[in-house]
Design a protein around this motif. Structure first.
Motif, PDB file in Angstrom:
ATOM      1  N   ALA A   1      40.777  79.657 -27.038  1.00  0.00           N
ATOM      2  CA  ALA A   1      41.517  79.906 -25.795  1.00  0.00           C
ATOM      3  C   ALA A   1      41.553  81.381 -25.439  1.00  0.00           C
ATOM      4  O   ALA A   1      41.681  81.736 -24.258  1.00  0.00           O
ATOM      5  CB  ALA A   1      42.931  79.359 -25.904  1.00  0.00           C
ATOM      6  N   ASN A   2      41.447  82.267 -26.436  1.00  0.00           N
ATOM      7  CA  ASN A   2      41.459  83.704 -26.168  1.00  0.00           C
ATOM      8  C   ASN A   2      40.068  84.275 -25.944  1.00  0.00           C
ATOM      9  O   ASN A   2      39.918  85.490 -25.780  1.00  0.00           O
ATOM     10  CB  ASN A   2      42.135  84.452 -27.322  1.00  0.00           C
ATOM     11  CG  ASN A   2      43.657  84.353 -27.264  1.00  0.00           C
ATOM     12  OD1 ASN A   2      44.236  84.181 -26.190  1.00  0.00           O
ATOM     13  ND2 ASN A   2      44.306  84.451 -28.414  1.00  0.00           N
ATOM     14  N   ASP A   3      39.055  83.420 -25.939  1.00  0.00           N
ATOM     15  CA  ASP A   3      37.710  83.896 -25.637  1.00  0.00           C
ATOM     16  C   ASP A   3      37.698  84.496 -24.230  1.00  0.00           C
ATOM     17  O   ASP A   3      38.227  83.898 -23.288  1.00  0.00           O
ATOM     18  CB  ASP A   3      36.718  82.728 -25.702  1.00  0.00           C
ATOM     19  CG  ASP A   3      35.308  83.154 -25.340  1.00  0.00           C
ATOM     20  OD1 ASP A   3      34.962  83.048 -24.149  1.00  0.00           O
ATOM     21  OD2 ASP A   3      34.582  83.624 -26.226  1.00  0.00           O
ATOM     22  N   PRO A   4      37.102  85.682 -24.051  1.00  0.00           N
ATOM     23  CA  PRO A   4      37.141  86.342 -22.732  1.00  0.00           C
ATOM     24  C   PRO A   4      36.585  85.496 -21.595  1.00  0.00           C
ATOM     25  O   PRO A   4      37.080  85.569 -20.469  1.00  0.00           O
ATOM     26  CB  PRO A   4      36.301  87.606 -22.951  1.00  0.00           C
ATOM     27  CG  PRO A   4      36.430  87.901 -24.408  1.00  0.00           C
ATOM     28  CD  PRO A   4      36.498  86.557 -25.073  1.00  0.00           C
ATOM     29  N   VAL A   5      35.551  84.680 -21.877  1.00  0.00           N
ATOM     30  CA  VAL A   5      34.971  83.856 -20.812  1.00  0.00           C
ATOM     31  C   VAL A   5      35.958  82.785 -20.362  1.00  0.00           C
ATOM     32  O   VAL A   5      36.159  82.557 -19.158  1.00  0.00           O
ATOM     33  CB  VAL A   5      33.656  83.213 -21.281  1.00  0.00           C
ATOM     34  CG1 VAL A   5      33.129  82.230 -20.218  1.00  0.00           C
ATOM     35  CG2 VAL A   5      32.603  84.288 -21.551  1.00  0.00           C
ATOM     36  N   LEU A   6      36.606  82.110 -21.317  1.00  0.00           N
ATOM     37  CA  LEU A   6      37.576  81.084 -20.953  1.00  0.00           C
ATOM     38  C   LEU A   6      38.827  81.711 -20.337  1.00  0.00           C
ATOM     39  O   LEU A   6      39.391  81.169 -19.382  1.00  0.00           O
ATOM     40  CB  LEU A   6      37.958  80.245 -22.173  1.00  0.00           C
ATOM     41  CG  LEU A   6      36.865  79.352 -22.743  1.00  0.00           C
ATOM     42  CD1 LEU A   6      37.423  78.482 -23.865  1.00  0.00           C
ATOM     43  CD2 LEU A   6      36.242  78.481 -21.662  1.00  0.00           C
ATOM     44  N   ALA A   7      39.252  82.855 -20.888  1.00  0.00           N
ATOM     45  CA  ALA A   7      40.405  83.544 -20.305  1.00  0.00           C
ATOM     46  C   ALA A   7      40.114  83.941 -18.867  1.00  0.00           C
ATOM     47  O   ALA A   7      40.990  83.857 -17.994  1.00  0.00           O
ATOM     48  CB  ALA A   7      40.761  84.774 -21.134  1.00  0.00           C
ATOM     49  N   GLU A   8      38.873  84.370 -18.608  1.00  0.00           N
ATOM     50  CA  GLU A   8      38.515  84.739 -17.245  1.00  0.00           C
ATOM     51  C   GLU A   8      38.552  83.531 -16.316  1.00  0.00           C
ATOM     52  O   GLU A   8      39.069  83.620 -15.196  1.00  0.00           O
ATOM     53  CB  GLU A   8      37.120  85.363 -17.206  1.00  0.00           C
ATOM     54  CG  GLU A   8      36.705  85.752 -15.790  1.00  0.00           C
ATOM     55  CD  GLU A   8      35.275  86.219 -15.704  1.00  0.00           C
ATOM     56  OE1 GLU A   8      35.067  87.400 -15.376  1.00  0.00           O
ATOM     57  OE2 GLU A   8      34.354  85.410 -15.953  1.00  0.00           O
ATOM     58  N   TRP A   9      38.014  82.386 -16.770  1.00  0.00           N
ATOM     59  CA  TRP A   9      38.014  81.201 -15.919  1.00  0.00           C
ATOM     60  C   TRP A   9      39.435  80.797 -15.536  1.00  0.00           C
ATOM     61  O   TRP A   9      39.719  80.489 -14.378  1.00  0.00           O
ATOM     62  CB  TRP A   9      37.307  80.044 -16.602  1.00  0.00           C
ATOM     63  CG  TRP A   9      37.391  78.767 -15.808  1.00  0.00           C
ATOM     64  CD1 TRP A   9      38.082  77.646 -16.119  1.00  0.00           C
ATOM     65  CD2 TRP A   9      36.772  78.516 -14.535  1.00  0.00           C
ATOM     66  NE1 TRP A   9      37.955  76.694 -15.132  1.00  0.00           N
ATOM     67  CE2 TRP A   9      37.154  77.208 -14.145  1.00  0.00           C
ATOM     68  CE3 TRP A   9      35.950  79.266 -13.697  1.00  0.00           C
ATOM     69  CZ2 TRP A   9      36.728  76.634 -12.956  1.00  0.00           C
ATOM     70  CZ3 TRP A   9      35.528  78.691 -12.505  1.00  0.00           C
ATOM     71  CH2 TRP A   9      35.915  77.390 -12.140  1.00  0.00           C
ATOM     72  N   VAL A  10      40.334  80.815 -16.514  1.00  0.00           N
ATOM     73  CA  VAL A  10      41.732  80.465 -16.237  1.00  0.00           C
ATOM     74  C   VAL A  10      42.325  81.464 -15.246  1.00  0.00           C
ATOM     75  O   VAL A  10      43.041  81.076 -14.302  1.00  0.00           O
ATOM     76  CB  VAL A  10      42.546  80.432 -17.539  1.00  0.00           C
ATOM     77  CG1 VAL A  10      44.036  80.286 -17.249  1.00  0.00           C
ATOM     78  CG2 VAL A  10      42.073  79.282 -18.429  1.00  0.00           C
TER      79      VAL A  10
END
Length: 309
Positions: free
Chosen positions: A136-145
């Motif tokens: 969940a703290n991956d930058p790509v997923l954090a960016e999508w959220v």
């Protein structure tokens, strides 16, 4: 006799988790030693005030679900099916603390969410059928959220209220601070950049529908709300669906509501539903009022403006 009292009670329970009074965390926004990241005349205060965040929340959840990595984290590590109001309350607390709190409170809220996310890991099947790890703290997923939230709040305000007085670019630029606090690398700072970044996820084949998405859509169509609130919610859900890009509706398996070949006026109905909620609740929310008290104490606002809306 207050004919709106039953509706007001149910709305308070839904959004605040209690029928009377103000949650302690909202009153706590009165405390602190600085003005926070956003001023009362900021685009963030404008967009996050009023009732349009209710529509934005529905839209954000739908759009976030289109990334299978983000969706896996929610599906496997949250209890949204059995206790959706708890997740809603947590999201509201984060947004309003970052919006209205001082910088210490805002950073603490983001640190808390990121700490909770450390254990949100696993694997998911991407749009091409390959299995990939997620965090969940991956930058790509954090960016999508972050992109989904930002777009949802901006578009909901524009559609149900009108153009942002300070400008859409100003809102995107200001709320980039929240993205940085949540670990997003170089969040977009203009509306054009926001659109481009969202499109890049689809162009890169990162978004998809599927069984898990269909499950989320079924849940959001008819969540376990109080029966008094459910009819208005369904009106608002239909309005939100109408505002989504056609590509997103296709992936979500949703269609614009129609009567035969004629589209229904769902956006107008959504505006009426939001207006009804606004007429039931107080004009200025407790979080903003607490922030205004802090700003008055700090001399940022004159006493006469502490409860202005």
């Amino acid at each position: 006799m207050d004919l709106l009292a039953p509706l007001r009670t149910r709305l308070r329970i839904t959004f605040a988790g209690q029928a009377e009074g103000v949650p302690a965390w909202e009153d706590a926004l009165e405390h602190g030693d600085d003005a926070g990241y956003f001023a009362p005349d900021s685009a963030v205060w404008t967009v996050h005030g009023g009732m349009t965040p209710i529509a934005a929340g529905i839209r954000a959840l739908l759009v976030q679900a289109l990334h299978p990595g983000a969706l896996a984290g929610v599906a496997e590590h949250s209890d949204y099916r059995t206790d959706p109001l708890a997740r809603l309350a947590g999201t509201i607390r984060w947004i309003f603390t970052v919006t209205y709190g001082d910088t210490v409170a805002a950073r603490a809220a983001c640190d808390y969410v990121r700490s909770r996310h450390r254990s949100v890991t696993g694997t998911y099947t991407d749009a091409s059928g390959a299995e990939r790890p997620y965090s969940a703290n991956d930058p790509v997923l954090a960016e999508w959220v972050h992109l989904a939230f930002m777009d949802a709040f901006l578009r909901s305000y524009e559609i149900f209220r009108g153009p942002v007085p300070q400008g859409a670019d100003e809102y995107v630029s200001e709320w980039a601070v929240a993205g940085e606090l949540m670990g997003v690398a170089d969040p977009p700072r203009t509306e054009a950049a926001l659109r481009a970044r969202l499109q890049a996820y689809d162009d890169g084949g990162l978004l998809c529908g599927g069984e898990r998405v269909e499950e989320v859509v079924r849940f959001l169509k008819a969540p376990p709300l109080d029966p008094l609130l459910l009819p208005g919610y369904k009106v608002l859900f239909a309005a939100v669906v109408d505002t989504l890009p056609e590509r997103y509706r296709e992936l979500l398996g949703l269609e614009r509501p129609r009567l035969g070949p004629v589209p229904l006026p769902t956006r107008l109905a959504g505006k009426i539903a939001l207006g009804a909620v606004g007429a039931t609740l107080q004009k200025v929310g407790p979080s903003e009022l607490a922030a205004r008290r802090r700003l008055t104490r700090l001399g940022v606002l004159p006493p006469s403006e502490r409860s202005a809306g």
